[in-house]
Design an enzyme around this catalytic site. Structure first.
Site, PDB file in Angstrom:
ATOM      1  N   TRP A 185       0.866  -1.176   0.000  1.00 52.04           N
ATOM      2  CA  TRP A 185       0.000   0.000   0.000  1.00 52.04           C
ATOM      3  C   TRP A 185       0.904   1.228   0.000  1.00 52.04           C
ATOM      4  O   TRP A 185       1.802   1.324   0.833  1.00 52.04           O
ATOM      5  CB  TRP A 185      -0.924   0.044   1.225  1.00 52.04           C
ATOM      6  CG  TRP A 185      -1.563   1.388   1.353  1.00 52.04           C
ATOM      7  CD1 TRP A 185      -2.534   1.908   0.543  1.00 52.04           C
ATOM      8  CD2 TRP A 185      -1.228   2.423   2.295  1.00 52.04           C
ATOM      9  NE1 TRP A 185      -2.829   3.197   0.928  1.00 52.04           N
ATOM     10  CE2 TRP A 185      -2.050   3.530   1.989  1.00 52.04           C
ATOM     11  CE3 TRP A 185      -0.324   2.504   3.355  1.00 52.04           C
ATOM     12  CZ2 TRP A 185      -1.983   4.723   2.722  1.00 52.04           C
ATOM     13  CZ3 TRP A 185      -0.270   3.691   4.085  1.00 52.04           C
ATOM     14  CH2 TRP A 185      -1.094   4.781   3.762  1.00 52.04           C
ATOM     15  N   GLU A 224      -3.170  -2.780  -2.351  1.00 53.37           N
ATOM     16  CA  GLU A 224      -4.287  -2.181  -1.601  1.00 53.37           C
ATOM     17  C   GLU A 224      -4.585  -0.757  -2.053  1.00 53.37           C
ATOM     18  O   GLU A 224      -3.713   0.102  -2.062  1.00 53.37           O
ATOM     19  CB  GLU A 224      -3.933  -2.180  -0.104  1.00 53.37           C
ATOM     20  CG  GLU A 224      -5.014  -1.564   0.785  1.00 53.37           C
ATOM     21  CD  GLU A 224      -4.612  -1.506   2.260  1.00 53.37           C
ATOM     22  OE1 GLU A 224      -3.425  -1.765   2.579  1.00 53.37           O
ATOM     23  OE2 GLU A 224      -5.482  -1.190   3.088  1.00 53.37           O
ATOM     24  N   LYS A 226      -7.095   2.867  -1.854  1.00 52.79           N
ATOM     25  CA  LYS A 226      -7.953   3.580  -0.916  1.00 52.79           C
ATOM     26  C   LYS A 226      -8.582   4.781  -1.597  1.00 52.79           C
ATOM     27  O   LYS A 226      -8.247   5.093  -2.749  1.00 52.79           O
ATOM     28  CB  LYS A 226      -7.239   3.941   0.387  1.00 52.79           C
ATOM     29  CG  LYS A 226      -6.227   5.058   0.340  1.00 52.79           C
ATOM     30  CD  LYS A 226      -5.460   5.130   1.662  1.00 52.79           C
ATOM     31  CE  LYS A 226      -6.130   5.984   2.731  1.00 52.79           C
ATOM     32  NZ  LYS A 226      -5.362   6.023   3.983  1.00 52.79           N
ATOM     33  N   ASP A 257      -9.598  -3.129   2.065  1.00 50.28           N
ATOM     34  CA  ASP A 257      -9.651  -2.579   3.418  1.00 50.28           C
ATOM     35  C   ASP A 257     -11.052  -2.015   3.593  1.00 50.28           C
ATOM     36  O   ASP A 257     -11.499  -1.194   2.784  1.00 50.28           O
ATOM     37  CB  ASP A 257      -8.580  -1.490   3.564  1.00 50.28           C
ATOM     38  CG  ASP A 257      -8.504  -0.921   4.976  1.00 50.28           C
ATOM     39  OD1 ASP A 257      -9.558  -0.537   5.523  1.00 50.28           O
ATOM     40  OD2 ASP A 257      -7.398  -0.833   5.527  1.00 50.28           O
ATOM     41  N   HIS A 260     -11.763   1.638   3.189  1.00 48.02           N
ATOM     42  CA  HIS A 260     -11.274   2.343   2.001  1.00 48.02           C
ATOM     43  C   HIS A 260     -12.287   2.512   0.882  1.00 48.02           C
ATOM     44  O   HIS A 260     -11.923   2.567  -0.289  1.00 48.02           O
ATOM     45  CB  HIS A 260     -10.032   1.628   1.455  1.00 48.02           C
ATOM     46  CG  HIS A 260      -8.849   1.784   2.353  1.00 48.02           C
ATOM     47  ND1 HIS A 260      -7.588   1.398   2.007  1.00 48.02           N
ATOM     48  CD2 HIS A 260      -8.745   2.310   3.603  1.00 48.02           C
ATOM     49  CE1 HIS A 260      -6.753   1.651   3.000  1.00 48.02           C
ATOM     50  NE2 HIS A 260      -7.431   2.203   3.980  1.00 48.02           N
ATOM     51  N   HIS A 284      -8.448  -6.287   4.874  1.00 44.79           N
ATOM     52  CA  HIS A 284      -8.050  -5.507   6.039  1.00 44.79           C
ATOM     53  C   HIS A 284      -9.350  -5.139   6.735  1.00 44.79           C
ATOM     54  O   HIS A 284     -10.056  -4.235   6.316  1.00 44.79           O
ATOM     55  CB  HIS A 284      -7.304  -4.231   5.628  1.00 44.79           C
ATOM     56  CG  HIS A 284      -5.849  -4.460   5.393  1.00 44.79           C
ATOM     57  ND1 HIS A 284      -4.964  -3.437   5.129  1.00 44.79           N
ATOM     58  CD2 HIS A 284      -5.105  -5.592   5.432  1.00 44.79           C
ATOM     59  CE1 HIS A 284      -3.746  -3.946   4.986  1.00 44.79           C
ATOM     60  NE2 HIS A 284      -3.807  -5.239   5.161  1.00 44.79           N
ATOM     61  N   ASP A 292     -12.429   6.863   6.946  1.00 43.18           N
ATOM     62  CA  ASP A 292     -11.479   5.760   7.147  1.00 43.18           C
ATOM     63  C   ASP A 292     -10.778   5.919   8.496  1.00 43.18           C
ATOM     64  O   ASP A 292      -9.582   6.130   8.563  1.00 43.18           O
ATOM     65  CB  ASP A 292     -10.466   5.815   5.982  1.00 43.18           C
ATOM     66  CG  ASP A 292      -9.425   4.717   6.051  1.00 43.18           C
ATOM     67  OD1 ASP A 292      -9.693   3.697   6.702  1.00 43.18           O
ATOM     68  OD2 ASP A 292      -8.354   4.896   5.440  1.00 43.18           O
ATOM     69  N   ASP A 294     -10.303   3.888  11.092  1.00 40.16           N
ATOM     70  CA  ASP A 294      -9.578   2.781  11.711  1.00 40.16           C
ATOM     71  C   ASP A 294      -9.959   2.536  13.163  1.00 40.16           C
ATOM     72  O   ASP A 294      -9.101   2.277  14.010  1.00 40.16           O
ATOM     73  CB  ASP A 294      -8.064   2.972  11.556  1.00 40.16           C
ATOM     74  CG  ASP A 294      -7.616   2.701  10.130  1.00 40.16           C
ATOM     75  OD1 ASP A 294      -7.842   1.590   9.642  1.00 40.16           O
ATOM     76  OD2 ASP A 294      -7.055   3.617   9.483  1.00 40.16           O
ATOM     77  N   ASP A 324      -6.913  -4.448  10.345  1.00 41.27           N
ATOM     78  CA  ASP A 324      -6.186  -3.190  10.154  1.00 41.27           C
ATOM     79  C   ASP A 324      -6.950  -2.049  10.796  1.00 41.27           C
ATOM     80  O   ASP A 324      -7.827  -1.453  10.186  1.00 41.27           O
ATOM     81  CB  ASP A 324      -5.960  -2.913   8.659  1.00 41.27           C
ATOM     82  CG  ASP A 324      -5.128  -1.652   8.437  1.00 41.27           C
ATOM     83  OD1 ASP A 324      -4.555  -1.145   9.422  1.00 41.27           O
ATOM     84  OD2 ASP A 324      -5.055  -1.170   7.288  1.00 41.27           O
TER      85      ASP A 324
HETATM   86  C1  RNT Z   1      -3.782   2.737   5.073  1.00 41.84           C
HETATM   87  C2  RNT Z   1      -3.886   1.289   4.762  1.00 41.84           C
HETATM   88  C3  RNT Z   1      -2.740   0.442   5.192  1.00 41.84           C
HETATM   89  C4  RNT Z   1      -2.232   0.819   6.571  1.00 41.84           C
HETATM   90  C5  RNT Z   1      -1.151  -0.090   7.100  1.00 41.84           C
HETATM   91  C6  RNT Z   1      -0.490   0.465   8.311  1.00 41.84           C
HETATM   92  O1  RNT Z   1      -4.929   3.438   4.840  1.00 41.84           O
HETATM   93  O2  RNT Z   1      -5.064   0.788   5.294  1.00 41.84           O
HETATM   94  O3  RNT Z   1      -3.069  -0.879   5.112  1.00 41.84           O
HETATM   95  O4  RNT Z   1      -3.264   0.853   7.495  1.00 41.84           O
HETATM   96  O5  RNT Z   1      -0.270  -0.351   6.096  1.00 41.84           O
HETATM   97 ZN    ZN Z   2      -5.328  -1.329   5.196  1.00 38.34          ZN
END
Ligand code: RNT
Ligand code: ZN
Length: 416
Positions: A185, A224, A226, A257, A260, A284, A292, A294, A324
């Protein structure tokens, strides 16, 4: 909870499921084979051990809860602590900045398998397999563009980094006799309007082709996308369209993810399309709150739908489940445990779904019956099966892990 009660509740649940054609023992066996890839970066707010610089690359961990892991030993101790409350056998997902650099600065274009030697040994000793990630953020050369940077010097630096990361993943995969999944990513993007959307994407495509030129037998690549990063709101080079096309044409794993995508997009719905065109999918699993963000994964409809789709696509062996999220506002070990157990609870419910009957109803056009059974299935005693699964795996049943994590906080993390 008393063991006797758990066993009794399980017996009742088992019968209840048998009545709708589901074998709860088999569901537990299947859940036992599902390994989550635990993200090392929840333990220390994505800091790593390379430098003490700030977290960049458009991602952010908020919260200042005391006790974050400050070094490799603390991180390892915390991971083992978390794993002790998560039933089953799980993997560890490392980022390059978590190498064992022995107090020496090792730049990203210099990293080697030897910097992960102690991790490989530790993982083997603790029965964990490793996954890996190249790290494009938190570095003086990160800027807004890495693999898509028009400056060839910077681009080559990141190409070299990523090639080296693949070699490390290959070594990990070889040593553990199971492919190491390496996620790529990069945050590349633009804060404001760019008039060069295609130019940067073309550079990224070329960089990736160069990085993937070598074929390795013991590792797998995933890419990956986003929507946007903080400070990079107007344009993301590696968008969803970009990586789906890239993955499909190069037969690379695509990472989804759950944070994302646009908030009303269903990530679960993407699996059946992707799995028809690419070999495997990496997840993820996260919890986006308004963006986003997290947040820690919980047992919500999004996570449930995702797990149900994996099972309904018969793709348990083609979907890798990584977590993630990075929440620095609560006990970080607790965060691991909550998110992991939530994902497993969702997977268990998916495995207990009376799919044959539901599909028969659907084939026969019995849509009332299909909806009725879907609704009733939600309140079947899956939680008794979950308790039994925890008991079988020798981990705390129900909320009992709260007290244990409090104890570790009192004795260990609060003293940091
Ligand atoms: C970032 C991505 C990625 C990170 C990690 C730390 O938006 O989700 O996967 O969270 O690489
Ligand atoms: Zn991620």
């Amino acid at each position: 909870m008393k063991e006797e009660l758990i066993l009794k509740a399980y017996e009742v649940a088992k019968e209840r499921y048998a009545a709708i054609g589901i074998d709860a023992d088999l569901a537990m066996d299947a859940l036992q084979r599902v390994s989550l890839s635990l993200h090392c970066w929840q333990a220390d707010d994505v800091s790593g051990f390379e430098s003490t610089g700030a977290l960049t690359g458009g991602i952010q961990s908020t919260g200042n809860y005391p006790g974050k892991a400050r070094n490799i030993d603390e991180l390892r101790a915390d991971l083992l602590q978390a794993a002790a409350y998560i039933p089953g056998t799980h993997r560890l997902n490392l980022h390059e900045i978590y190498g064992d650099f022995g107090g020496v600065f090792v730049d990203r274009d210099q990293v080697e398998p030897k910097h992960f030697e102690s991790w490989m040994q530790w993982a083997a000793q603790n029965g964990m397999k490793l996954d890996f990630n190249s790290t494009s953020f938190s570095h003086p050369k990160s800027g807004d563009l890495t693999l898509a940077n028009p400056d060839k010097g910077i681009r080559d630096f990141w190409i070299e980094h990523t090639k080296r990361c693949r070699a490390i993943a290959e070594e990990m995969g070889k040593r553990q006799a199971d492919p190491c999944i390496m996620n790529l990513w990069v945050h590349d993007g633009s804060k404001d309007i760019t008039v060069n959307r295609m130019y940067y994407r073309d550079l990224l495509k070329q960089s990736l082709d160069e990085i993937f030129a070598v074929d390795y037998p013991h590792m797998r690549d995933c890419v990956e996308s986003k929507v946007f990063g903080i400070g990079l709101e107007s344009y993301t080079v590696g968008s969803n369209d970009f990586y789906i096309a890239y993955g499909a044409t190069r037969q690379k794993i695509v990472t989804l993810d759950t944070g994302h995508f646009h908030p009303t997009e269903s990530v679960a719905d993407k699996l059946s399309s992707l799995l028809l065109f690419i070999p495997e999918v990496m997840l993820h699993v996260s919890r986006p709150v308004r963006w986003d963000s997290d947040h820690v994964t919980i047992m919500n409809d999004d996570t449930l739908d995702l797990c149900k789709e994996i099972v309904r696509c018969n793709a348990l062996d083609r979907v890798h489940i990584g977590l993630d999220y990075f929440d620095g506002s609560i006990n970080r070990i607790g965060a691991y445990v909550i998110g992991s157990r939530a994902t497993q609870k969702c997977m268990l419910q998916a495995l207990l779904e009376p799919l044959d009957t539901l599909r028969r109803y659907e084939a026969d056009g019995q849509y009332f019956q299909r909806l009725a059974l879907l609704e009733e299935a939600k309140s079947l005693p899956w939680n008794a099966v979950w308790d039994m699964f925890c008991l079988k795996n020798n981990v705390p049943v129900g909320e009992a892990f709260i007290g244990e994590i409090e104890k570790y906080e009192r004795e260990v993390t609060s003293k940091r």
